[in-house]
Motif scaffolding. Structure first.
Motif, PDB file in Angstrom:
ATOM      1  N   PRO A  37      65.328  49.805  45.523  1.00  0.00           N
ATOM      2  CA  PRO A  37      64.004  49.909  44.897  1.00  0.00           C
ATOM      3  C   PRO A  37      64.030  51.002  43.834  1.00  0.00           C
ATOM      4  O   PRO A  37      64.746  52.001  43.970  1.00  0.00           O
ATOM      5  N   GLU A  63      63.153  46.793  41.013  1.00  0.00           N
ATOM      6  CA  GLU A  63      64.088  46.517  42.102  1.00  0.00           C
ATOM      7  C   GLU A  63      65.398  46.012  41.525  1.00  0.00           C
ATOM      8  O   GLU A  63      65.411  45.228  40.573  1.00  0.00           O
ATOM      9  N   GLY A 104      57.264  48.808  41.323  1.00  0.00           N
ATOM     10  CA  GLY A 104      57.868  47.641  41.958  1.00  0.00           C
ATOM     11  C   GLY A 104      59.205  47.228  41.396  1.00  0.00           C
ATOM     12  O   GLY A 104      59.685  46.130  41.681  1.00  0.00           O
ATOM     13  N   GLY A 137      58.790  47.965  36.445  1.00  0.00           N
ATOM     14  CA  GLY A 137      58.617  46.893  37.424  1.00  0.00           C
ATOM     15  C   GLY A 137      59.599  45.756  37.263  1.00  0.00           C
ATOM     16  O   GLY A 137      59.430  44.700  37.883  1.00  0.00           O
TER      17      GLY A 137
END
Length: 671
Positions: free
Chosen positions: A265, A272, A270, A184
């Motif tokens: 992404p 990125e 999540g 993430g």
């Protein structure tokens, strides 16, 4: 763990920290009688060890931080761990602005490759660019050396990882960076060789260190066109499949439309990344910028460079909200010469009320001998310290100001503040009463409510020379009959103050009608605001002036011009200071006023035309569809003269129109 001069953690008294297996301190079991009751032993911690040891490390950092805060440098640490053992009265208060929704410490880690000279230079450039975008009271920027990137558990304490090196990233580090993303994490690669599945970095040597036009697409789909410095690489399709296209993207404005920026992404938690092959971290003054033309293009796009960088940072979850205004500070009453000090204090004693206050329609000034932090400062009530011996400032050298102020009247009595709402209000209660020979000037390092023409605000970052000067002009005098010329004289004084310094005569600083100071005809770096009041036979004129001296942002500053001049001509001109230039500007202004009073407009217009940006400039009057006209000069009252196609010459008033230099228009100014 090295102590680094910290106090002994045992000063926490009854606080204990449990290590693995329940033994105090994580070492061998404590033996009764070895130490005093409640004491704690902290054994060395191995950062790449088990989860329990990592929790103990965070707890120890929190405990030691609280025990001796004044001796501990800022460290990346985890707010969430290690406070359970503290009593409520020992629990350190958390700075809520530094807590974020991810639960991670607010750390931005900067990886710039090897610790070479180039690497350290890149570190400084990246740190400076990011610090201009985010509030450094809310985020902490740390260098992540290669050995720490491999060894230390930084991923759990990192909001954003920035990779800014063209050096190949070792495979083991690539795996750590990718693992961080898969958990993430957020990553920004600036002109870096690092990439992700679905993309590969391809070299295009002709683009290297050249200025190109980037078309950047923001998250809302709106485009931004700007000049950028290319790394010489582009992104092409590579092995692997990206999770999906991100909203941010950027390509060259060319036939090939090469991709220079992609949002990727990554993973299912999540993660990125934004990968970028333009040097958003480099200022236009960077040694990598090779020509004056390139410098001009990049400086013209500098504001957009920050717009793009902040859009990227915001998309990656950081806040780029405006930083809070600095706290107001007291004023200091200073006198440039000893002989004026006694008359000044005698005058003051006769004009303050019993509480030591002078009140005007805009604010009250309370004159005090010394300042303590208990004294309240508000925009409408400001204390003024009269003891010159207590004055000191890191940003304003009073001796330099005194040495370079060569006037009979102007600028002799100074109201100085580190931070004030606006210098335009500070003289309001003094200007009509104080003897003219005392020559009032207000000087500030920062303003929180700077004013421009009409309803415009004036940005006042650190490094800007900010002042308001009181000038008294007899109504029945050449200048008293042509008050609009005052703003032209002040703009000219700033330019002359720089360009009459030996060796600085070719610094390309110019005046723009009616009240601006410009770099060439490209960028504004200063402005003038004039408020005049006629009482009986005298104009009392407050001349507010601000111009960028050391602050390269948000546009350009005088020292940028000096740096570029040195680079182009192999010169070694020294950078200039705000205090020095404020004093020189007041000195030049007094001479220009004297010349005008002796010779009228013709005494100063040749010098004004030498420096102005409008010679034979073609514009349209009123709007883009308005009549085409050519600028020919100033009329006898200081208003702009333009020559129409039908041969007529008309006057345009400064307070009714303003140039849009990018479109060569004269457009109505909002009032």
């Amino acid at each position: 763990m090295e102590s680094n001069g910290w106090e002994d953690p045992r000063s926490l008294g009854s606080t204990s920290t449990r290590g693995p297996g329940g033994a105090p301190g994580g070492g061998e079991p404590a033996v009764d009688g070895d130490r005093g009751a409640g004491s704690v032993e902290h054994c060395p911690l191995h950062l790449s060890s088990c989860h329990e040891c990592l929790e103990l490390e965070n707890s120890t950092i929190e405990s030691v931080r609280f025990a001796s805060a004044e001796n501990i440098p800022d460290l990346p640490y985890d707010y969430s761990g290690g406070l359970e053992g503290l009593d409520d009265d020992l629990r350190p208060e958390r700075d809520e602005r530094r807590v974020n929704v991810t639960g991670k410490a607010p750390n931005i880690l900067l990886y710039v490759g090897s610790d070479s000279r180039d690497g350290l230079d890149r570190l400084q450039q990246v740190r400076s660019a990011l610090a201009d975008c985010v509030d450094t009271d809310c985020y902490t920027l740390y260098h992540l050396p290669p050995e720490s990137a491999l060894r230390d558990p930084w991923a759990d304490n990192c909001l954003l990882l920035v990779i800014a090196t063209a050096e190949p990233v070792p495979e083991d580090l690539c795996r750590r960076f990718t693992a961080y993303l898969s958990q993430g994490g957020k990553l920004l690669a600036l002109a870096a060789s690092f990439t992700l599945p679905g993309f590969r970095v391809t070299s295009k040597t002709p683009l290297r260190d050249t200025v190109q036009t980037l078309v950047f697409c923001k998250a809302d789909g709106s485009p931004v066109r700007l000049s950028v410095l290319s790394s010489g690489c582009v992104y092409e399709e590579g092995p692997g499949e990206p999770l999906g296209p991100g909203k941010l993207r950027g390509h060259l404005d060319s036939e090939d439309g090469d991709r220079l920026l992609v949002q990727v992404p990554f993973g299912t938690h999540g993660g990125e990344a934004v990968l970028c092959q333009v040097h958003l971290e480099l200022p236009p003054s960077s040694p990598a910028v090779q020509t004056q033309e390139d410098f001009n293009l990049l400086k013209s796009s500098n504001f957009k460079r920050y717009e793009v960088l902040m859009e990227i940072l915001t998309t990656l979850g950081l806040s780029c909200d405006a930083k809070p205004a600095p706290a107001l500070t007291p004023l200091y009453l200073l006198s440039a010469t000893e002989e004026i000090r006694d008359p000044l204090m005698q005058w003051l004693g006769k004009h303050v009320d019993p509480e030591g206050v002078i009140t005007s329609s805009k604010l009250s000034l309370k004159f005090i001998s010394s300042y303590t932090s208990e004294i309240e400062i508000t925009p409408s009530a400001i204390p003024v310290v009269t003891d010159m011996e207590s004055f000191s400032s890191e940003n304003f050298n009073f001796e330099i100001y005194q040495q370079n102020l060569q006037t009979r009247k102007l600028g002799k009595v100074i109201l100085f503040a580190e931070v004030t709402p606006t210098t335009m209000s500070l003289l309001d209660g003094l200007m009509f009463e104080m003897p003219q020979e005392m020559g009032l000037i207000a000087i500030a390092v920062r303003q929180t409510q700077g004013k421009g023409r009409g309803k415009n605000a004036w940005l006042s970052p650190l490094g800007c020379a900010l002042s308001t000067l009181l000038v008294c002009i007899p109504l029945r005098s050449p200048l008293g009959q042509r008050i609009p010329f005052v703003q032209h004289l002040m703009s000219l004084a700033v330019v002359e103050a720089v360009r009459t310094i030996p060796g600085y005569q070719d610094i390309n600083l110019r005046v723009k009608w009616p009240n601006d100071i410009y770099y060439s005809d490209l960028m504004k770096l200063g402005g003038v605001l004039v408020n005049s009041t006629l009482m009986r036979e005298t104009f009392y004129i407050l001349i507010g002036c601000g111009f960028n001296v050391t602050n390269s942002n948000p546009t350009i500053c005088i020292n940028d011009l000096i740096t570029e001049y040195n680079k182009e001509h192999g010169a070694e001109l020294q950078p200039l200071r705000a205090d020095y230039l404020i004093a020189r500007t007041a000195t030049v202004l007094e001479k220009l006023i004297d010349t005008f009073q002796d010779q009228g407009p013709n005494g100063i217009l040749p010098l004004y035309y030498k420096y102005w940006v409008h010679s034979a400039q073609q514009v349209r009057l009123g709007s883009a569809e308005g009549p085409k006209v050519w600028i020919v000069g100033l009329d006898d009252s200081g208003f702009l003269l333009v020559h129409q196609e039908n041969g007529d010459v008309v006057t345009v008033h400064p307070d009714g129109n303003s140039f849009d230099m990018l479109r060569n228009l004269i457009v109505p100014k909002q009032r």
